[in-house]
Enzyme design. Structure first.
Site, mmCIF file in Angstrom:
data_model
loop_
_atom_site.group_PDB
_atom_site.id
_atom_site.type_symbol
_atom_site.label_atom_id
_atom_site.label_comp_id
_atom_site.label_asym_id
_atom_site.label_seq_id
_atom_site.Cartn_x
_atom_site.Cartn_y
_atom_site.Cartn_z
ATOM 1 C CG ASP A 293 41.487 29.556 58.001
ATOM 2 O OD1 ASP A 293 41.374 29.988 59.170
ATOM 3 O OD2 ASP A 293 41.182 30.251 57.017
HETATM 4 C C1 NOJ Z 1 39.536 32.235 59.601
HETATM 5 C C2 NOJ Z 1 40.206 33.088 58.559
HETATM 6 O O1 NOJ Z 1 40.030 32.505 57.285
HETATM 7 C C3 NOJ Z 1 41.681 33.308 58.809
HETATM 8 O O2 NOJ Z 1 42.162 34.230 57.882
HETATM 9 C C4 NOJ Z 1 41.903 33.782 60.229
HETATM 10 O O3 NOJ Z 1 43.265 34.009 60.441
HETATM 11 C C5 NOJ Z 1 41.359 32.739 61.199
HETATM 12 N N1 NOJ Z 1 39.938 32.563 60.961
HETATM 13 C C6 NOJ Z 1 41.571 33.167 62.656
HETATM 14 O O4 NOJ Z 1 40.829 34.273 62.931
#
Ligand code: NOJ
Length: 764
Positions: A293
């Site tokens: 993430d």
């Molecule tokens: C953080 C989020 O937790 C995740 O779900 C997302 O895909 C990414 N950022 C990219 O935006």
């Protein structure tokens, strides 16, 4: 066949781009031939792979965000082979430009894979995932994500950071809106359907994108519902509740997985070898790639897990994270770590192979660019809007309808439309609609104006304002002005004006709930109350004696206990998306009939959280008053609940057999009759309970369901198949998964409180 269609569809693109593609094709003869088998993909990749330096390999493992910090250096890094993927770029011309740098100017001409949060639509926004799960219709979930994929791929986005399949049983958690709710069986069916929708049968087709199942795993159990906080999940809960939707998505062929932010049982998910290698690769044989993430590798130091950035990179890659999202500890530290023997070269090679194979399957070596003219035709097309409107009607849940107040009569003289959400485009879309077309959004007010004849007067005003106290990270997405700070007198005057309008109207519709930025990421709450003075507004409207309809727009169950006793009609739209206003009008006036069912147990108040129907039977369950002395422990609305304007009568439940061998199936049949004068949908649900075994099993567990449509007075025998493999569970006593022979209860009906009961035996 599908594949041939894809090739034909892109013929125009090929001829348009052939002049610039020729030199590239000549440089790499492998590109001239599109082949579909896994082996040929592997061979293609091996050939390319043999020419890669370690730095180029680490480049493929790095994803760069096109934000203010990274965008200025992006072109240079792409040219130098330091970037394998981008996120947050959605303009097709810009994507072609950046892709051209990768394909024509980098040493190995490897195309970029572009990722984006295509969570519930791209430009055309569909109802939020929790709403889609409320449809209890996997085909709808598949269709919606295939429509989203079409729009996204047309601009050059190849990869959706979705579906989010985290089980959520605590409505305080802001991200409950992004998933399919509390149940592993419903969650699994929704997970696999979404993967099919995104990916289709051929990832290289111009209409499909790769799915990324997230956030592996257990994020929904963040303690106290506080976003990003640790999750403590027993193996029993992990295997039986939290992992099944992931497993289903992977079995459906999901191309990638995203690791989660939180600690799972003390080990950060992004450095968790048990999750990322033992479960994902060894137990499930996942053959796609894992992305971290956002910044979650570097933050392994914040967790007090890794000593420094290099250690963070080492732990993540050794645990099984193949690509790093946004931070660049892989790029900066892995070469050194390989030299020092902390990471095997083979670990890097494996990650890069998986990433290149994904690019190959997506057809990026053959078709790196998009046809901008085609994307203009796809984006926001009539077909997209039609599908969004239909989806929003199928996902709404009718929670109350005393005296059949709904549907409203067509010949109303006037209608009061009141509430802070009546005319807010961003709030109609809901959170995680980052590329959503705000301008094209139909609000509830727009929808009523479109639907009602000029003889019906619409008296509208907000009555109260709602605003999130702390700004959200996504606020910049919506350019709409923040509500003006009003004086106490102005607020009072506005409130009274709203109530005056209610008094003048034949009927009042109050559109209440949460602003979109009150849920989603970093949007957990410690209360479930209607924010601001909405409850007072509702009470004052009801006190006028006029018939009141509450239309809810929310990403989580809210405390509507008062409303459930005093407001005759409550229709929950969740966040309905681009066509939300038209869909709301369809539902309010009976052009569509609500058929959605709750994918989460609806609590009475925040103190009941976490709450879910599949709890274990423990000491004196027949005395629920032993659970809390100061209030009920029963939910306000049970899991699987939802009303319709039609009514249905159920016949007697019949099982095909009452003894079944483990591994075989039985059928539960029940006749359902529409006994009303309206066509409508019902969702038949089958629950089981294992009476005894090596561990206590939940009081009920969903094991099959089917949404049916019945015309006026139509009858249908619904046959639900119970595959006894669904009775398999992981037992704390045996540390293994098995179907345990014994006696089981079975219920069938239209909610988790179904009463039609039978029992059967499973034999070895
Ligand atoms: C953080 C989020 O937790 C995740 O779900 C997302 O895909 C990414 N950022 C990219 O935006």
């Amino acid at each position: 066949m599908q594949f041939k269609t894809a090739v034909l569809a892109s013929a125009v693109t090929i001829s348009m781009l052939s002049s610039c593609l020729e030199p590239i094709l000549a440089q790499n003869t492998h590109r001239a031939k599109v082949v579909s088998s896994q082996d040929e993909a592997a061979r293609f990749v091996e050939h390319l792979f043999a020419r890669m330096t370690l730095q180029e390999k680490l480049g493929q493992m790095s994803q760069l965000a096109m934000n203010d910090y990274e965008a200025p250096v992006a072109e240079e890094r792409i040219r130098n082979g330091q970037v394998g993927s981008l996120l947050f770029v959605t303009d097709p011309e810009k994507i072609n430009h950046l892709q051209r740098i990768a394909v024509e100017q980098s040493r190995l001409h490897i195309p970029l894979i572009i990722g984006f949060d295509v969570v519930h639509g791209f430009r055309t926004i569909y109802p939020i995932p929790l709403a889609i799960a409320s449809s209890w219709d996997p085909q709808l979930a598949e269709h919606v994500q295939s429509m989203a994929a079409r729009e996204a791929r047309s601009v050059g986005v190849h990869w959706a950071f979705a579906p989010m399949v985290d089980i959520a049983r605590d409505a305080r958690w802001g991200r409950i809106m992004e998933g399919a709710g509390e149940d592993p069986y419903l969650g699994s069916r929704m997970a696999e359907a979404q993967v099919r929708g995104f990916q289709g049968e051929d990832l290289s087709s111009p209409d499909h994108i790769m799915a990324c199942v997230k956030h592996f795993a257990g994020y929904g159990a963040a303690v106290g519902g506080r976003d990003y906080d640790s999750a403590d999940i027993s193996d029993e809960q992990l295997y039986n509740v939290y992992l099944p939707p992931y497993h289903a998505a992977i079995n459906a062929g999901a191309g990638s997985v995203m690791s989660a932010y939180m600690d799972l049982n003390g080990v950060p998910a992004t450095g968790n070898k048990f999750l990322l290698t033992d479960v994902l690769r060894k137990q499930w044989h996942f053959n796609g790639f894992v992305v971290s993430d956002w910044g979650s590798i570097r933050s392994l130091t914040t967790h007090g897990f890794a000593t420094d950035d290099q250690d963070a990179a080492v732990r993540a890659v050794n645990a099984g994270v193949d690509m790093e999202m946004t931070s660049h500890v892989y790029r900066d530290h892995l070469a050194e770590a390989v030299k020092e023997g902390k990471v095997q070269q083979s670990t890097i090679d494996q990650a890069v192979r998986l990433i290149l194979q994904a690019k190959y399957k997506l057809g990026l070596f053959k078709h790196p660019y998009v046809d901008v003219a085609r994307s203009r035709r796809e984006i926001g097309s009539v077909e997209q809007h039609k599908a969004a409107r239909a989806a929003a009607t199928q996902t709404a849940v009718l929670l109350r309808n005393e005296g059949n107040l709904l549907p409203l009569k067509n010949d109303l003289g006037s209608i009061a439309l009141i509430g802070p959400l009546i005319d807010s485009k961003p709030d109609t879309l809901g959170s995680w609609s980052l590329a959503g077309d705000v301008g094209a959004t139909v609000t509830i007010l727009d929808g009523l104006r479109n639907r009602l004849p000029s003889s019906t007067k619409i008296l509208s005003t907000k009555g109260v304002e709602i605003d999130r106290v702390q700004p959200s990270i996504f606020d910049a997405q919506f350019p709409s002005p923040k509500p003006q700070m009003k004086t106490a007198e102005e607020r009072k005057a506005e409130f009274e004006h709203a109530i005056d309008l209610v008094k003048q109207a034949d009927v009042a519709v109050l559109v209440l709930g949460e602003a979109q930025n009150m849920n989603g990421e970093r949007a957990s709450r410690s209360s479930l109350a209607l924010p601001g003075e909405q409850r007072q507004l509702l009470e004052a409207a009801v006190a006028t004696g006029k018939p009141v309809v509450l239309l809810l727009m929310t990403g989580r169950p809210l405390d509507i206990t008062w409303a459930s006793q005093h407001v005759p009609a409550i229709l929950n739209l969740w966040y309905p998306g681009t066509e939300g206003g038209n869909a709301a009008a369809d539902l309010l006036f009976g052009d569509a009939n609500p058929g959605g069912k709750l994918p989460v147990t609806w609590p009475r108040n925040v103190g009941q959280l976490p709450i879910f129907y599949a709890r274990n039977l423990t000491q004196i369950p027949e005395h629920p008053e032993t659970r809390y002395w100061d209030g009920s422990s029963a939910p306000l609305y049970p899991f699987g609940y939802g009303l319709s304007y039609a009514s249905f009568r159920f016949g007697k439940l019949a099982l095909s057999k009452d003894v079944v061998r483990a591994g075989a199936s039985l059928t539960a049949a029940v006749e359902v009759e529409n006994v009303s004068d309206r066509d409508g949908d019902e969702v038949m649900q089958l629950y089981t309970h294992q009476r005894a075994g090596s561990a206590s099993r939940p009081v009920r567990e969903l094991k099959a369901f089917q949404r049916i449509h019945l015309k006026v007075h139509e009858k249908q025998t619904v046959k639900l198949t119970l595959d006894t493999n669904e009775l398999r569970f992981w037992s704390t006593q045996t540390h293994a998964e098995a179907i345990e022979p014994g006696t089981f209860d079975l219920w069938i009906g239209n909610s988790s409180e179904a009463t039609d009961h039978a029992s059967f035996r499973v034999e070895p």
